[in-house]
Design a protein around this motif. Structure first.
Motif, PDB file in Angstrom:
ATOM      1  N   ARG A  11       0.833  -1.210   0.000  1.00 14.25           N
ATOM      2  CA  ARG A  11       0.000   0.000   0.000  1.00 14.25           C
ATOM      3  C   ARG A  11       0.861   1.252   0.000  1.00 14.25           C
ATOM      4  O   ARG A  11       0.617   2.192  -0.771  1.00 14.25           O
ATOM      5  CB  ARG A  11      -0.904  -0.001   1.230  1.00 14.25           C
ATOM      6  CG  ARG A  11      -1.780   1.240   1.389  1.00 14.25           C
ATOM      7  CD  ARG A  11      -2.232   1.395   2.832  1.00 14.25           C
ATOM      8  NE  ARG A  11      -1.083   1.581   3.715  1.00 14.25           N
ATOM      9  CZ  ARG A  11      -1.150   1.497   5.047  1.00 14.25           C
ATOM     10  NH1 ARG A  11      -2.298   1.198   5.644  1.00 14.25           N
ATOM     11  NH2 ARG A  11      -0.070   1.693   5.785  1.00 14.25           N
ATOM     12  N   LEU A  42      -6.126  -4.298  -1.527  1.00 16.32           N
ATOM     13  CA  LEU A  42      -5.346  -3.399  -2.371  1.00 16.32           C
ATOM     14  C   LEU A  42      -6.099  -3.049  -3.651  1.00 16.32           C
ATOM     15  O   LEU A  42      -6.086  -1.906  -4.103  1.00 16.32           O
ATOM     16  CB  LEU A  42      -3.999  -4.042  -2.710  1.00 16.32           C
ATOM     17  CG  LEU A  42      -3.016  -4.185  -1.543  1.00 16.32           C
ATOM     18  CD1 LEU A  42      -1.893  -5.153  -1.888  1.00 16.32           C
ATOM     19  CD2 LEU A  42      -2.448  -2.828  -1.154  1.00 16.32           C
ATOM     20  N   GLU A  45      -8.705  -0.409  -2.905  1.00 18.80           N
ATOM     21  CA  GLU A  45      -8.161   0.902  -2.546  1.00 18.80           C
ATOM     22  C   GLU A  45      -7.414   1.562  -3.702  1.00 18.80           C
ATOM     23  O   GLU A  45      -7.256   2.785  -3.715  1.00 18.80           O
ATOM     24  CB  GLU A  45      -7.224   0.763  -1.341  1.00 18.80           C
ATOM     25  CG  GLU A  45      -7.947   0.369  -0.055  1.00 18.80           C
ATOM     26  CD  GLU A  45      -6.988   0.197   1.100  1.00 18.80           C
ATOM     27  OE1 GLU A  45      -5.934   0.877   1.103  1.00 18.80           O
ATOM     28  OE2 GLU A  45      -7.281  -0.609   1.996  1.00 18.80           O
TER      29      GLU A  45
END
Length: 291
Positions: A11, A42, A45
């Motif tokens: 991230r 992931l 996002e």
């Protein structure tokens, strides 16, 4: 980019990539068998990222090859292998491409790589391969970055931590050699490219920061790294080192193993000693392709 059970690390890297000043790129994230839900987090996002998944851990070269094959379908000019335990400067990629574009013979390019902590210490400032040495030589390692390695210069191997390669080179020399699994696949790729007539360059003005060996130490353990260090050194030598250099190569590898064994013995780490010698056996006994 590969990810394996390291949501926070990946991230942070993806956040740093969002700040790139390079105008045209795509991120292909290859989940290497995490199985912990981190890949899905992931993907939600970072919707700009293309996610690929493997049900098992394929290793570094095979996992990257899955992503490389996928990317090549869209005819890119360049491919960048980037470790997920890195943070990048916004201009690092544009500076790499500028150097690569300056000479059609430049096929491989590396940035300056600093440790994440302390962030003024060098992890990699260009690599050099000599056939009589059991491991490549890295310039500047562990030295304070005071500007000595800011130049752009030709080198003889590029680290897979941040490996920019022209797509035409991959089409010519092929993908990463999956026999290595962890380590030496980058030096093998570099040597194959140079043998094909391309040049490798280090760009000191391009900078990233590396949380060194995070995935290996956290999720696999240090004995695994020891095993692959001796195994892959031998496999690489079997593939690339000519007979006249073997006595010097074996002396170099023997000295490395003796030094490591003594240190692990003093620190009461028998598993790491065992890993070194299992790596030697596997490096001698593994069957290799004839390509």
């Amino acid at each position: 980019m590969l990810t394996w059970k390291s949501y926070e690390m990946t991230r942070d890297c993806l956040f740093s990539l969002r700040k790139l000043d390079y105008p045209s790129y795509e991120i292909v994230l290859m989940d290497n068998g995490s199985g912990d839900g981190s890949a899905e987090r992931l993907a939600s996002e970072f919707p700009e990222v293309k996610l690929l998944k493997s049900p098992t851990n394929l290793g570094f070269p095979a996992g990257n090859n899955v992503a490389i094959r996928d990317a090549l379908e869209r005819n890119p000019e360049y491919l960048l292998l980037l470790n997920n335990d890195t943070l990048v400067a916004p201009d690092f990629l544009s500076k790499l491409v500028t150097v690569a574009e300056s000479d059609k013979k430049i096929g491989l390019v590396n940035p300056k790589i600093l440790y994440f902590e302390p962030n003024d210490r060098i992890w990699f400032a260009g690599g050099f391969y000599k056939p009589w040495q059991s491991f490549g030589v890295v310039r500047g390692v562990n030295r304070k970055d005071v500007g000595k390695f800011n130049e752009t210069t030709e080198i003889s191997f590029v680290t897979g931590c941040a490996f920019l390669i022209k797509a035409e080179v991959v089409h010519r020399i092929g993908l990463l050699d999956e026999i290595f699994f962890l380590g030496f696949e980058d030096m093998d790729w570099s040597v194959r490219a140079i043998q094909a007539g391309y040049k490798a360059f280090y760009v000191g003005s391009s900078v990233i920061w590396h949380k060194a060996s995070y995935d290996t130490n956290k999720n696999l353990g240090k004995p695994v790294k020891d095993f692959y260090s001796t195994r892959n050194s031998l496999l690489f030598a079997r593939k690339h080192v000519s007979a006249k250099y073997w006595p010097l190569f074996l002396f170099s590898l023997g000295r490395y193993v003796a030094f490591r064994s003594a240190g692990y013995l003093l620190r009461a780490e028998p598993k790491r000693i065992s890993a070194l010698y299992r790596g030697l056996w596997d490096g001698c006994s593994t069957k290799m392709s004839q390509r």
